[in-house]
Each structure stands twice: as C-alpha cells, then as structure tokens.
Design a protein around this motif. Structure first.
Motif, PDB file in Angstrom:
ATOM      1  N   LYS A   1      -3.213  65.380  43.778  1.00  0.00           N
ATOM      2  CA  LYS A   1      -2.331  64.531  44.581  1.00  0.00           C
ATOM      3  C   LYS A   1      -2.975  63.162  44.807  1.00  0.00           C
ATOM      4  O   LYS A   1      -4.162  62.969  44.556  1.00  0.00           O
TER       5      LYS A   1
ATOM      6  N   GLN B   1      -3.902  60.287  38.100  1.00  0.00           N
ATOM      7  CA  GLN B   1      -3.468  61.678  38.092  1.00  0.00           C
ATOM      8  C   GLN B   1      -3.193  62.216  36.701  1.00  0.00           C
ATOM      9  O   GLN B   1      -3.472  63.394  36.416  1.00  0.00           O
TER      10      GLN B   1
ATOM     11  N   VAL C   1       0.178  68.969  43.739  1.00  0.00           N
ATOM     12  CA  VAL C   1       0.470  67.606  44.182  1.00  0.00           C
ATOM     13  C   VAL C   1       1.078  67.691  45.576  1.00  0.00           C
ATOM     14  O   VAL C   1       1.525  68.751  45.998  1.00  0.00           O
ATOM     15  N   ALA C   2       1.086  66.571  46.280  1.00  0.00           N
ATOM     16  CA  ALA C   2       1.714  66.557  47.597  1.00  0.00           C
ATOM     17  C   ALA C   2       3.219  66.392  47.477  1.00  0.00           C
ATOM     18  O   ALA C   2       3.984  67.128  48.108  1.00  0.00           O
ATOM     19  N   TYR C   3       3.630  65.432  46.662  1.00  0.00           N
ATOM     20  CA  TYR C   3       5.038  65.052  46.596  1.00  0.00           C
ATOM     21  C   TYR C   3       5.610  65.282  45.203  1.00  0.00           C
ATOM     22  O   TYR C   3       4.904  65.240  44.194  1.00  0.00           O
TER      23      TYR C   3
ATOM     24  N   GLU D   1       4.936  62.923  42.208  1.00  0.00           N
ATOM     25  CA  GLU D   1       3.642  63.070  41.561  1.00  0.00           C
ATOM     26  C   GLU D   1       3.709  64.130  40.459  1.00  0.00           C
ATOM     27  O   GLU D   1       3.150  63.954  39.368  1.00  0.00           O
TER      28      GLU D   1
END
Length: 368
Positions: A38, A46, A63-65, A68
């Motif tokens: 992330k 990334q 990943v966070a979102y 991504e």
C-alpha cells in the motif's frame, strides 16, 4: 550507482530480496507470506515492488485502497490482492479486477453480498477483519454467529481468510496486551471455524509480530515496513536494509553575515559568518516543515548538515559552514547508513511517515 544530479529516490531491489528472505527465515516452511504494498509500496513504487516480491514467492499482496490494487492488476500481476479498506463505491472495480475485499462491518458485508448476488457471482473470496484491541476496523467475537448466518444464506461469497491487527507488537512493554489480542483472535478463529465448517487462512502478525511473536504466525503473516528495511528495533538493523535512498544536489551556496536571515519569515538568523547550501527538495517532496529549523539534517561529503530556516515548498537550506563542498555536490537525505528512521526520530515522527510521504514527483531509480 553514479552520483545524483537531481533529486532522486533510489530503490534497491536487492535489499528488498534480502529483507524478504530474512523475514521468511523466521517462518515455518508452510506459513504463507502476504506482502503489504500500500501507499506506493511505502513510498517507493508499488508496481516494481509487487513484481519483485511476487517473483520472490510472496503468496498474497495487500493494499489499502482499491485504486492501488487496480494499478497492480493493470501492470499484469496476478497474485491475489487483499484490499484492506474498501468502500461500497469500489465493489464494481474490485470484482472487475479480481481483488479481494476486507469485510470489516455488517454494513460492508450486507452491501457486498447484495452486489455479488446482483451479478451472479459464486464463492467470491472475502477476508473477515476482526477487532481484537486496535479499535480501528473490524468485527467483534459476538458478531461471529450473525456473520456466519449471512454467509451461509448465500453462495455468492466464501471466506478466504480471517485476520486481525496487533496494536503494539513492536513494544515489548505491552507484551501482556499483545498476548491478550492473540488469545482473543484464537478464540474468534475457533468459533468461526466451528460455525463455518471449514477453516479459512488466519493471519495476525505484522513485521514486529513476525519477529516478536512466532507462536502467532498462524497460516500466514503480513509484512510491510520490514520488507522496506525497518524492523522497529535496532537489533534488526544488521539483517534488514532500507531499500530507499533519497538523494539530491547542492543548487547554490550562500555566504551569510551575522544577523542575516534564511528563508521565509526570517525563521533562522545567522549568529556568525556562515555558509548555507540550497537544495532542490521541500515539503512538496515529502520533507515537511517539521524538519526545518535544525530538527532535520542531511549528509554532504560524509558530514552532517542541519536544515536551517523553514522548509520551503521546493527547497531547503542547510548549514555547510564547516563542510568542504561545492555547487553540484551530491546530498544524502537518507539511505541504508543515514537512515530515514534517524531523520524522522530527530523531528519527532516515525520512519513510516517520512518514507511514505516522498512525493511522486521525485524521480524513482531502480537498482537491480
């Protein structure tokens, strides 16, 4: 590597491999490894990190979102990707790009079942997040029967994993709290498996958990900061190498007389004859205002040069009065020797904030 001629972030993929292998050496052979990529892979890149870590054998990415994960998929990487903080608006993209959402609340569970039912999905993988003490996201143990009932009433989703997050795994003075978290998660896992009638992957350990709590590795571990070279304890500095080096150059030298000021708001005034160097990076590049006024520093020709005055958007000024240097000389902001952790600590923050904040306008250079 040649000397820097502009502001660059060098990313050493050989160090990434070294860090991965060290962390893997702490695991049982059959324990899976989830690499957290992330925030542009903690401020690096990334896609390049995801490619390399997948080649090395990582079983999962996180990943966070959703955006991504989409970027990684568009780069052709097919490794399973866990999205840690999805929203309802992301569901269409999540399924379109074969991403796997963390389900952390009854609302998100209901919405995702509704969406996958509407497009006739079968056994779509989801990950159940449980709150064992961090109090950020996640279900509680009391929620397990209701969760399982909803899952068993549909064929659209299937639980790929259940996980939680340690709140203080790097702080051994909080060992009792962490052990309580581990026991809570074990209890949740036993209840969940019994009601589901199958056993999803379990994971709880972050980097410090991997190093400090081997009995809590379960089926899989997650590592973020450790992959990028930070073990949250000086004793791991021998084994983990920071993969990123932020370098820049001296744009101009200035000779100052006593009482002359430097930068905005006259925040620094020379107390003696001094020489300053102006460098082409600033708070728009991730060297925030907290590093100004002698809290932060850089290294020029092996010597420490404190930042003087307020950090500007695109420039910082450093004191080079006692350093033999010239315009065009290379400047080290941080690397594997002069670490981001030391710089961040001096300013009262943490390495995570510094490395993830390096702007995307800073050119990335890869060392293979």
């Amino acid at each position: 590597m040649p000397k820097a001629t502009e502001t660059v972030l060098e990313i050493n993929l050989n160090y990434l491999e070294q860090n991965y292998k060290y962390l893997k050496s702490k695991l049982a052979p059959n324990t899976m490894f989830l690499a957290v990529v992330k925030a542009f892979a903690y401020g690096s890149d990334q896609v390049q990190i995801a490619k390399k870590i997948t080649e090395l054998g990582a079983d999962y990415l996180a990943v966070a979102y959703t955006s991504e994960g989409v970027a990684i998929r568009k780069a052709g990487i097919q490794t399973p990707i866990l999205v840690l903080h999805p929203q309802e608006v992301n569901f269409e993209e999540i399924v379109a790009y074969n991403l796997e959402p963390s389900i952390y609340s009854a609302r998100i569970l209901d919405q995702f079942i509704k969406y996958t039912s509407s497009i006739n999905k079968e056994d779509y993988p989801v990950h159940l997040k449980f709150n064992t003490g961090l109090n950020r996201l996640g279900f509680l143990k009391a929620d397990v029967p209701q969760i399982v009932q909803k899952i068993q009433e549909t064929t659209t989703i299937k639980v790929a994993s259940a996980f939680s997050h340690m709140a203080a795994s790097e702080d051994l003075t909080e060992k009792e709290f962490t052990e309580q978290q581990i026991q809570k998660f074990k209890s949740i896992s036993n209840t969940l498996d019994g009601l589901l009638c199958y056993s999803p992957i379990k994971h709880m350990c972050n980097t410090s958990g991997i190093l400090n709590y081997p009995d809590a590795h379960f089926n899989m571990v997650r590592s973020g900061i450790g992959l990028y070279g930070f073990g949250n304890d000086a004793k791991y500095d021998v084994y983990l190498k920071p993969i990123a080096s932020l370098k820049t150059v001296i744009s101009q030298l200035h000779n100052l007389d006593p009482n002359q000021s430097v930068g905005y708001n006259m925040a620094y005034k020379a107390t003696h004859k001094m020489v300053t160097a102006t460098l082409p990076l600033g708070h728009a590049d991730g060297i925030y205002r907290i590093y100004g006024n002698q809290k932060g520093f850089v290294f020029i020709n092996g010597k420490k040069a404190p930042i003087v005055g307020n950090t500007c958007m695109d420039m910082i000024m450093v004191d080079v009065t006692n350093i033999n240097c010239k315009e065009g000389d290379e400047v080290i902001v941080f690397n594997e020797v002069h670490t981001a952790d030391a710089l961040a600590t001096a300013a009262g923050t943490i390495s995570y904030e510094l490395v993830t904040g390096i702007s995307q306008r800073v050119n990335r250079v890869f060392i293979f």
